[in-house]
Design a protein around this motif. Sequence first.
Motif, short mmCIF file in Angstrom:
data_model
loop_
_atom_site.label_atom_id
_atom_site.label_comp_id
_atom_site.label_asym_id
_atom_site.label_seq_id
_atom_site.Cartn_x
_atom_site.Cartn_y
_atom_site.Cartn_z
N LYS A 30 0.78 -1.19 -0.02
CA LYS A 30 0.14 0.20 0.14
C LYS A 30 1.00 1.66 -0.04
O LYS A 30 1.71 1.48 0.41
CB LYS A 30 -1.25 -0.12 1.05
N ASP A 83 -3.17 5.38 -0.94
CA ASP A 83 -4.98 5.75 -0.91
C ASP A 83 -4.89 4.68 -1.84
O ASP A 83 -6.06 4.20 -2.67
CB ASP A 83 -5.97 6.68 -1.19
N TYR A 84 -3.65 4.02 -2.81
CA TYR A 84 -3.39 2.87 -3.29
C TYR A 84 -3.08 1.75 -3.10
O TYR A 84 -2.59 1.62 -2.65
CB TYR A 84 -3.39 2.95 -5.11
N ASN A 121 -6.32 3.14 -8.27
CA ASN A 121 -6.27 2.98 -6.73
C ASN A 121 -6.32 1.55 -6.57
O ASN A 121 -5.82 1.03 -5.68
CB ASN A 121 -7.32 2.96 -5.78
#
Length: 481
Positions: free
Chosen positions: A196, A199-200, A239
């Motif tokens: 991670k 936010d993706y 994402n």
Amino acid sequence: MFYRKKFVFILAMLTSAFAQAQSPQFQVEVSADSVHVEAQYTVHGKTLALFNVQQTEQLPNGQAGFIRNLVVKDADGKPVKFKATEDGDWNLARGNQTVTVSYDVVAEHGNYRWPAGEEEVAYRTNDGLFFTGYALFIVPAEKMDTDISVKFSLPTGWQASTPWRATGDNQFQVYNRRELLVNAMFFGDAHREVLKEGDYELELVLGKNYANSSKLFTEVLRPMLKHSTELFGSAPKRNRYLIIVNEGASGDGGAFEGSFSQLINGPATENNRVVWGYVMAHELFHFWNGVGLAPAAETEEWFKEGVTDYMTSLLLYRHGVFNEQWFHKRLETMYTRYMIGKFYQRANVSLQEAGLDKQNQRALVYGGGALVAIALEAEMRKASNGEAGVAELLRAMYQELALQNKPYTLEDIRRLSKQISGYDPAPLFAEHVSGKGYLSLTEPLKQLGLSLAAFAEEATVTRDAAADELASKIHQKTFGL
């Protein structure tokens, strides 16, 4: 015979229950060596197709050669006659209607040589099956409705890895036809882990022989994700991404809409990471330069591939993944590729023309594109006293064009280069991108604080011990060291 009797029942169910369906639906049963597909969608026109068919000498109809038992029925369950073409199309006797389509795909693609490699088509491993949408899904050719549902039925212990949004167990929602086709997927029990960044997330699928080496992979991916995001001033436009790694002789990779596949020739070790790690980083960089930031035409493949080559190498060096010796070796390789493409392959074409025949002109597209990137870097840095170069150009292009879903042209590259640095590359592009002039690397490297010793296709790049004050400043600004 592969055809499964239970799918006769499923086919009947699909025909009746989905007769009023508004969106395309696929049910895919996967076994160890083949796939069975049941689909329902509306055909706007009269043609079904496999897209991006890669014709070979052994397979004149490419991936279509692995399709078996194709049956098309109308909403009343009546057969629809069709005629197959040589390039992976099926022309229906009756079009503009909702149809149910069933067929088998034999997973023997890996037994053949493909123009772009099996990593961009399909192959089978001891862990499962790799497919691109191009090799798996027969779809309406003229137009396809959106909001596509895909559900996989898999052997016990297997899992479907795709870049699509999961809506259930091995069930996914796909926005449109491009998302369905221009992506890679893996079905099997390979090693999986998720990285991670902001936010993706990035799902990494590794063939079992690479599972114990996952740390080697993440040590390349994590800094590339972080520093590419910083360079472009934005996360990728998606994402979720998928990376699939397996063993294969080509040692190459292929980037898709939200995924990429890579083959490694042999085990993954610290020693050979300089090869496969670079390929992995290159393909990851394409999530920005190539997917998000896309050329308006194939004539700008030199920028998509050559600039990616240069910037991937720079980032891996600048942020400590590989050392200076490796980086100089990468610059030497770019020079050698260009010389081979331009002189030894006798490619009497411009870089733009080479992009129209990318596979055959690969050395010129990649090597020539990288050399133009180096020349552009040197001139932009010189004009801006070291403050603006290719990294800043890519960021400006991404913010103005990619985030607005606008493809770029050669004029966009020229315009933004001048805007952010004061250097107008129109003469450079006219002679070495649109034209066929020979691009010498000696002066650009000197402006970057480097020295080139070369003869024919052989080259050695080192630090320039006699670099002046400006070149030394540009070197520090460009490479961060």
